[in-house]
Design a protein around this motif. Structure first.
Motif, PDB file in Angstrom:
ATOM      1  N   ASP A   9     -58.402  75.370 -46.306  1.00 53.32           N
ATOM      2  CA  ASP A   9     -57.053  75.001 -46.717  1.00 53.32           C
ATOM      3  C   ASP A   9     -56.183  74.870 -45.470  1.00 53.32           C
ATOM      4  O   ASP A   9     -55.617  75.859 -44.991  1.00 53.32           O
ATOM      5  CB  ASP A   9     -56.498  76.053 -47.682  1.00 53.32           C
ATOM      6  N   ALA A  10     -56.091  73.663 -44.936  1.00 54.37           N
ATOM      7  CA  ALA A  10     -55.350  73.428 -43.693  1.00 54.37           C
ATOM      8  C   ALA A  10     -53.873  73.755 -43.849  1.00 54.37           C
ATOM      9  O   ALA A  10     -53.234  74.226 -42.911  1.00 54.37           O
ATOM     10  CB  ALA A  10     -55.534  71.983 -43.236  1.00 54.37           C
ATOM     11  N   ARG A  11     -53.319  73.541 -45.031  1.00 54.42           N
ATOM     12  CA  ARG A  11     -51.892  73.851 -45.238  1.00 54.42           C
ATOM     13  C   ARG A  11     -51.633  75.352 -45.192  1.00 54.42           C
ATOM     14  O   ARG A  11     -50.632  75.802 -44.642  1.00 54.42           O
ATOM     15  CB  ARG A  11     -51.396  73.255 -46.542  1.00 54.42           C
ATOM     16  N   ALA A  12     -52.526  76.141 -45.769  1.00 56.45           N
ATOM     17  CA  ALA A  12     -52.383  77.599 -45.708  1.00 56.45           C
ATOM     18  C   ALA A  12     -52.536  78.085 -44.267  1.00 56.45           C
ATOM     19  O   ALA A  12     -51.795  78.973 -43.822  1.00 56.45           O
ATOM     20  CB  ALA A  12     -53.404  78.279 -46.613  1.00 56.45           C
ATOM     21  N   LEU A  13     -53.482  77.502 -43.540  1.00 57.30           N
ATOM     22  CA  LEU A  13     -53.672  77.838 -42.128  1.00 57.30           C
ATOM     23  C   LEU A  13     -52.412  77.508 -41.350  1.00 57.30           C
ATOM     24  O   LEU A  13     -51.920  78.320 -40.562  1.00 57.30           O
ATOM     25  CB  LEU A  13     -54.874  77.086 -41.560  1.00 57.30           C
ATOM     26  N   TRP A  14     -51.854  76.310 -41.572  1.00 60.70           N
ATOM     27  CA  TRP A  14     -50.644  75.894 -40.874  1.00 60.70           C
ATOM     28  C   TRP A  14     -49.490  76.844 -41.185  1.00 60.70           C
ATOM     29  O   TRP A  14     -48.756  77.252 -40.286  1.00 60.70           O
ATOM     30  CB  TRP A  14     -50.260  74.461 -41.248  1.00 60.70           C
TER      31      TRP A  14
END
Length: 93
Positions: A9-14
């Motif tokens: 989940d790139a958005r959660a990482l960001w």
């Protein structure tokens, strides 16, 4: 040390990296965006670096820290030799 991750989940990482970046003294949203990119197109390696960078050690300065993306070759391991001379301590009166 090697840590292998799959970003699910790139958005959660960001979001987590942005929170960490904004917690730095004096950091602005512009600073964070310059470092990790926008939420819509994050720099995955920079987000991971933001979250995994080692904490400061008293009396030490971090000289290098890198995140290698899949397919990148890791640099060869180096052995650090410590000085062999004894440390002299001042006598207390």
């Amino acid at each position: 040390m090697t840590l292998t991750l799959t970003v699910e989940d790139a958005r959660a990482l960001w979001a987590a990296a942005a929170d960490r970046g904004l917690a730095a003294p004096g950091a602005t949203l512009a600073d964070v965006l310059d470092t990790i990119g926008p939420r819509e197109d994050p720099s995955i390696a920079d987000c991971i670096a933001m979250l995994t960078a080692p904490a400061a050690l008293p009396g030490c300065a971090l000289e290098a820290y890198e995140i290698a993306e899949a397919g990148d070759e890791l640099p060869p391991m180096q052995i650090i030799k410590l000085p062999t001379q004894p440390i002299l301590r001042a006598a207390h009166a």
